[in-house]
Design an enzyme around this catalytic site. Structure first.
Site, PDB file in Angstrom:
ATOM      1  CE1 TYR A 120      41.669  37.830  35.515  1.00  0.00           C
ATOM      2  CE2 TYR A 120      41.053  35.921  36.575  1.00  0.00           C
ATOM      3  CZ  TYR A 120      40.928  37.055  36.327  1.00  0.00           C
ATOM      4  OH  TYR A 120      39.374  37.430  36.131  1.00  0.00           O
ATOM      5  CB  ILE A 170      31.521  42.659  34.654  1.00  0.00           C
ATOM      6  CG1 ILE A 170      31.522  41.382  34.176  1.00  0.00           C
ATOM      7  CG2 ILE A 170      30.926  43.170  35.883  1.00  0.00           C
ATOM      8  CD1 ILE A 170      32.498  40.459  35.122  1.00  0.00           C
ATOM      9  CE  LYS A 189      40.228  39.601  38.782  1.00  0.00           C
ATOM     10  NZ  LYS A 189      39.478  40.931  38.803  1.00  0.00           N
ATOM     11  CB  VAL A 192      31.249  36.862  33.395  1.00  0.00           C
ATOM     12  CG1 VAL A 192      30.070  37.655  33.291  1.00  0.00           C
ATOM     13  CG2 VAL A 192      31.612  36.755  34.808  1.00  0.00           C
TER      14      VAL A 192
HETATM   15  N1  LIG Z   1      34.855  37.593  32.128  1.00  0.00           N
HETATM   16  C1  LIG Z   1      35.014  36.703  33.154  1.00  0.00           C
HETATM   17  O1  LIG Z   1      35.036  35.612  32.746  1.00  0.00           O
HETATM   18  C2  LIG Z   1      35.472  37.097  34.314  1.00  0.00           C
HETATM   19  C3  LIG Z   1      35.401  36.228  35.405  1.00  0.00           C
HETATM   20  C4  LIG Z   1      35.457  36.619  36.747  1.00  0.00           C
HETATM   21  C5  LIG Z   1      36.079  37.913  37.145  1.00  0.00           C
HETATM   22  N2  LIG Z   1      36.022  38.685  36.015  1.00  0.00           N
HETATM   23  C6  LIG Z   1      36.666  40.256  36.326  1.00  0.00           C
HETATM   24  O2  LIG Z   1      35.797  41.144  35.868  1.00  0.00           O
HETATM   25  C7  LIG Z   1      36.379  42.378  35.619  1.00  0.00           C
HETATM   26  C8  LIG Z   1      35.904  42.776  34.439  1.00  0.00           C
HETATM   27  O3  LIG Z   1      35.933  41.807  33.298  1.00  0.00           O
HETATM   28  P1  LIG Z   1      35.167  41.754  31.994  1.00  0.00           P
HETATM   29  O4  LIG Z   1      34.947  40.320  31.590  1.00  0.00           O
HETATM   30  O5  LIG Z   1      33.978  42.692  31.907  1.00  0.00           O
HETATM   31  O6  LIG Z   1      36.258  42.191  30.838  1.00  0.00           O
HETATM   32  P2  LIG Z   1      36.144  43.398  29.801  1.00  0.00           P
HETATM   33  O7  LIG Z   1      37.582  43.110  29.088  1.00  0.00           O
HETATM   34  O8  LIG Z   1      34.988  43.073  28.779  1.00  0.00           O
HETATM   35  O9  LIG Z   1      36.076  44.722  30.268  1.00  0.00           O
HETATM   36  C9  LIG Z   1      37.223  45.099  31.195  1.00  0.00           C
HETATM   37  C10 LIG Z   1      37.059  46.433  30.956  1.00  0.00           C
HETATM   38  O10 LIG Z   1      38.301  47.188  31.621  1.00  0.00           O
HETATM   39  C11 LIG Z   1      38.931  48.208  30.656  1.00  0.00           C
HETATM   40  N3  LIG Z   1      40.175  48.694  31.156  1.00  0.00           N
HETATM   41  C12 LIG Z   1      41.325  47.726  30.809  1.00  0.00           C
HETATM   42  N4  LIG Z   1      42.624  48.218  31.269  1.00  0.00           N
HETATM   43  C13 LIG Z   1      42.223  49.484  31.766  1.00  0.00           C
HETATM   44  C14 LIG Z   1      42.873  50.515  32.227  1.00  0.00           C
HETATM   45  N5  LIG Z   1      44.417  50.213  32.417  1.00  0.00           N
HETATM   46  N6  LIG Z   1      42.140  51.758  32.828  1.00  0.00           N
HETATM   47  C15 LIG Z   1      40.823  51.755  32.835  1.00  0.00           C
HETATM   48  N7  LIG Z   1      39.945  50.768  32.131  1.00  0.00           N
HETATM   49  C16 LIG Z   1      40.922  49.711  31.924  1.00  0.00           C
HETATM   50  C17 LIG Z   1      38.864  47.773  29.478  1.00  0.00           C
HETATM   51  O11 LIG Z   1      39.020  48.678  28.481  1.00  0.00           O
HETATM   52  C18 LIG Z   1      37.320  47.163  29.581  1.00  0.00           C
HETATM   53  O12 LIG Z   1      36.305  48.101  29.324  1.00  0.00           O
HETATM   54  C19 LIG Z   1      37.915  42.122  35.385  1.00  0.00           C
HETATM   55  O13 LIG Z   1      38.332  42.618  36.818  1.00  0.00           O
HETATM   56  C20 LIG Z   1      37.909  40.579  35.516  1.00  0.00           C
HETATM   57  O14 LIG Z   1      38.880  40.144  35.919  1.00  0.00           O
HETATM   58  C21 LIG Z   1      35.649  38.444  34.640  1.00  0.00           C
END
Ligand SMILES: NC(=O)c1ccc[n+]([C@@H]2O[C@H](COP(=O)([O-])OP(=O)(O)OC[C@H]3O[C@@H](n4cnc5c(N)ncnc54)[C@H](O)[C@@H]3O)[C@@H](O)[C@H]2O)c1
Length: 276
Positions: free
Chosen positions: A178, A19, A182, A211
């Site tokens: 988790y 995202i 949130k 997502v």
């Molecule tokens: N994918 C889903 O289904 C979904 C749904 C709802 C909410 N979200 C939320 O959206 C956000 C992004 O998720 P995503 O799906 O893009 O995940 P993703 O794993 O693709 O991206 C997450 C990013 O966070 C970075 N990261 C992790 N730990 C870190 C740290 N300590 N310091 C700096 N960066 C760090 C990772 O390197 C990665 O690039 C998250 O908060 C997740 O909870 C995701």
């Protein structure tokens, strides 16, 4: 469409993938003047920053990258200092770093160390980033946008978007850390919006269900029936595309959303309305 164009500088946290990366690309396309791509995975963040230069529509667009660990106070401060020094101001910040639980376990078997890890990366990180960015925004001059036939609009001093989740509003089985992390993002978002509204700084959150990112692929491995659940519960019968979440972030940072503050924009295809 001037209302959906940006005119300032952004920090995107978690910009190496998923995202965060898509949001940074969308902001570049929407005329952001500069973006700092921050992530613990610096190699991927730097690559994304380079790619964004080919997408940007602002002729003077600048893309920077930095290795940042969002649970580390000094690392967060260094990230914010870099953006403030290089760009002169921070108009938008999107908090998109996050992790899932190590294992799906019932409440009574949940590992306290994993609880701390998830709450650190998903929640404390947002507190730390908002705290550091808020100080910079508070000290800068407010801006305006020329919206053509709608005239000049005051934009305030900046805005922050936190990526929360549909799980900010409800629980799912076996993901205590988790779900808790949130729900807590909502507390941080509302507290920030309350304390910074007098300075004209907004803070909102986006709450998606699944997502299509690496986090979703992992969910499908752990819960193989996830695609069928989507089929049964979603009006559009698929996960959300990352660009759809990015568009929500763009809206919340755009001149169209200056009246939106302290809210949660849920993206759930109607799942939370009730069962079909
Ligand atoms: N994918 C889903 O289904 C979904 C749904 C709802 C909410 N979200 C939320 O959206 C956000 C992004 O998720 P995503 O799906 O893009 O995940 P993703 O794993 O693709 O991206 C997450 C990013 O966070 C970075 N990261 C992790 N730990 C870190 C740290 N300590 N310091 C700096 N960066 C760090 C990772 O390197 C990665 O690039 C998250 O908060 C997740 O909870 C995701």
């Amino acid at each position: 469409m001037a209302q959906f164009q940006l005119s300032g500088f952004a920090i995107i946290v978690g910009a190496a993938g998923g995202i965060g990366k898509e949001t940074a690309f969308t902001f570049a396309e929407a005329s952001a003047k500069g973006i700092l791509f921050a992530d613990i995975d610096h190699e991927a963040a730097a690559k994304a920053a380079e790619t964004s230069k080919g997408l940007a529509s602002c002729p003077t667009y600048r893309a920077l990258s930095v290795k940042a660990d969002v649970v580390d106070v000094a690392s967060v401060q260094a990230m914010v200092d870099l953006a403030a020094r290089e760009f002169g101001r921070i108009d938008y910040c999107v908090n998109a770093a996050g992790v899932d639980v190590a294992e799906y376990l019932p409440f009574q078997d949940t590992d306290p160390d994993d609880y701390d890890r998830v709450l650190g990366i998903n929640t404390k990180s947002i507190f730390l980033v908002c705290r550091a960015v808020g100080k910079v925004m508070q000290a800068q001059e407010p801006t305006q946008a020329n919206l053509g036939r709608h005239g000049i609009r005051d934009l305030g001093r900046g805005c922050i978007v936190n990526i929360a989740s549909a799980m900010s509003l409800c629980a799912v089985p076996h993901k205590v850390p988790y779900v808790t992390s949130k729900h807590a993002v909502t507390g941080i978002t509302r507290s920030f919006a309350m304390d910074f509204k007098a300075a004209g700084i907004r803070c909102n959150q986006v709450g998606p269900t699944w997502v299509r990112t690496p986090m979703f692929e992992e969910e499908c491995k752990r819960v193989p029936q996830t695609p069928q659940i989507l089929e049964q519960m979603c009006a559009v019968k698929r996960p959300i595309e990352p660009d759809e979440v990015a568009s929500a972030c763009l809206y919340l940072c755009s001149p169209s959303a200056v009246y939106i503050n302290g809210t949660l924009l849920t993206m759930d295809s109607g799942i939370l309305v009730g069962p079909m």
